[in-house]
Design an enzyme around this catalytic site. Structure first.
Site, PDB file in Angstrom:
ATOM      1  N   PHE A 237       0.816  -1.222   0.000  1.00  0.00           N
ATOM      2  CA  PHE A 237       0.000   0.000   0.000  1.00  0.00           C
ATOM      3  C   PHE A 237       0.849   1.271   0.000  1.00  0.00           C
ATOM      4  O   PHE A 237       0.404   2.318   0.448  1.00  0.00           O
ATOM      5  CB  PHE A 237      -0.977   0.007   1.184  1.00  0.00           C
ATOM      6  CG  PHE A 237      -2.156  -0.897   0.988  1.00  0.00           C
ATOM      7  CD1 PHE A 237      -3.366  -0.408   0.534  1.00  0.00           C
ATOM      8  CD2 PHE A 237      -2.051  -2.259   1.215  1.00  0.00           C
ATOM      9  CE1 PHE A 237      -4.448  -1.249   0.323  1.00  0.00           C
ATOM     10  CE2 PHE A 237      -3.126  -3.121   1.005  1.00  0.00           C
ATOM     11  CZ  PHE A 237      -4.329  -2.610   0.556  1.00  0.00           C
ATOM     12  N   CYS A 248     -15.563   0.071  -0.915  1.00  0.00           N
ATOM     13  CA  CYS A 248     -15.193  -0.143   0.489  1.00  0.00           C
ATOM     14  C   CYS A 248     -14.459   1.046   1.095  1.00  0.00           C
ATOM     15  O   CYS A 248     -15.027   1.773   1.907  1.00  0.00           O
ATOM     16  CB  CYS A 248     -14.344  -1.408   0.622  1.00  0.00           C
ATOM     17  SG  CYS A 248     -15.271  -2.939   0.369  1.00  0.00           S
TER      18      CYS A 248
END
Length: 431
Positions: A237, A248
């Site tokens: 990430f 989400c």
């Protein structure tokens, strides 16, 4: 293993279809429920209404084995299932950051009066904290033997019986070593919200560093490699670019903040507002780069947008950064043409005002600027030669940092990327 335990899945969207097909593949009898008759008919014919690699084969295998069926009947579902999984949507409320629980509430309300024996209802992990406790009380009032347990496999339960049922449901992954964490209802609900908030923060952090790199003349890709080598941080990430989207992270971050405000603890996660703002700024920055490469004026400029899905490997366009950028550019007067390997139909439904092409080359024809906005393998493998003689001008924005800058610049292209200033191409050498 699953022959004596039958499962229902309530809702046949992205989550519900996957849950139903996966559970059938583990040997359980599964009945999935959805109110859309057309969708149920398609699914029972083995036609997958969403794009998810490998899921079509799993669906058809479950149908062929007789372990998987789809229905519109809640009474049939209530009679069938020993464990009921709520897999309906929890979108963002219109005009608010809070989660819209109408689908979850309607599902529980429809199921509760039909329950006539002890069972377990497994709730969604994306609901605001406190929802499970409320729904558990409603279900228990309708059927004293009914219990609710949010799952991830983080199981928020209120009894040994509920824990035991979930252990039977997940017996195979548990046998393969998957962790099973048992906690209370509220902590289980917070687990998903906290995890998504942390991941969103990590993505926005590296994108904030991209803003600093652009101002200082650095290269965010090299910076991410340096940070990722720190074992306290890790590499996942930390890819700077256009930021996150989908069904989400964006809505869950906003709903988490809204729920914290309701609980009087808003100050504790006030930073998540900036996490969201950084993410949205990346979209505006990408549009600014396109305007810059178009000579400062987008009016009438042909723009090629590669990508419509919020991520590769999906046809999901919910809160898609790619489509958002395309809409921004259209609003600035550009002639935008979009191409995506899988998400064209969904993109047309939500953004009918955009132009769409059947191939990458068609989308790029006569374009002044090409924007790579979703990192599909086809786009990541794109070379300057493939676009030779097709585009009007050699300008490309790599908003996902997946292309080789040197290759494009050597071919005479003006290459720009988020977090990388013109002319930079820093590398990291580790001895």
């Amino acid at each position: 293993m699953g022959a004596d335990l039958r499962l229902t899945v309530l809702g046949a969207g992205y989550l519900g279809i996957t849950q139903a097909a996966a559970m059938a593949s583990l040997g359980f009898g599964v009945l999935a429920v959805d109110t859309d008759t057309g969708r149920v008919d398609r699914l029972n014919r083995g036609e997958l209404p969403i794009y998810e690699p490998g899921l079509g084969e799993l669906l058809r295998s479950g149908l062929a084995s007789g372990r998987l069926r789809f229905t519109t009947s809640y009474p049939e579902a209530a009679a069938f299932g020993d464990v009921h999984f709520i897999c309906t949507g929890t979108p963002q409320q219109p005009g608010s950051d809070a989660a819209d629980l109408s689908q979850v509430n309607s599902c529980a309300a429809a199921l509760a009066p039909l329950l006539d024996r002890p069972c377990l209802v497994v709730g969604k992990s994306t609901v605001p904290v406190g929802t499970a406790r409320r729904l558990a009380a409603e279900l228990a009032a309708a059927q004293p033997g009914a219990e609710l347990a949010p799952d991830r496999i983080v199981a928020g339960v209120t009894s040994a019986r509920a824990e035991g049922l979930l252990r039977r449901v997940y017996a195979k992954p548990l046998a393969d070593g998957t962790p099973f964490i048992v906690t209370d209802l509220e902590t289980a609900e917070l687990a998903k919200a906290a995890a998504n908030a942390f991941l969103a923060t990590k993505v926005s952090f590296i994108n904030a560093m991209a803003e600093i790199c652009e101002a200082a003349g650095g290269d965010v890709r090299a910076l991410a490699e340096v940070l990722g080598a720190d074992e306290r941080i890790g590499r996942s990430f930390l890819r700077a670019g256009l930021g996150f989207g989908g069904g989400c992270l964006p809505k869950d971050v906003r709903a988490f903040s809204a729920r914290a405000e309701e609980l009087g603890a808003g100050q504790a996660i006030a930073f998540l507002r900036e996490v969201d703002a950084i993410n949205l700024r990346r979209r505006a920055r990408t549009a600014d780069l396109a305007a810059e490469l178009a000579g400062g004026n987008l009016a009438g400029a042909g723009i090629c947008v590669l990508g419509a899905a919020f991520k590769p490997g999906s046809d999901d366009v919910r809160d898609s950064p790619a489509l958002d950028v395309a809409q921004i550019l259209t609003g600035l007067g550009a002639r935008v043409t979009v191409y995506d390997p899988a998400a064209m139909d969904n993109a047309r439904r939500v953004s009918p005002d955009l132009a769409y092409a059947a191939t990458l080359e068609e989308a790029a024809r006569d374009a002044k600027v090409v924007l790579l906005l979703t990192e599909w393998p086809e786009f990541a493998a794109l070379t300057p030669g493939r676009l030779e003689g097709i585009v009007a001008e050699r300008n490309i924005i790599d908003a996902r940092n997946v292309l080789d800058p040197a290759q494009w610049r050597e071919a005479g292209w003006e290459y720009r990327a988020l977090g990388v200033t013109t002319g930079t191409g820093a590398t990291v050498r580790q001895d």
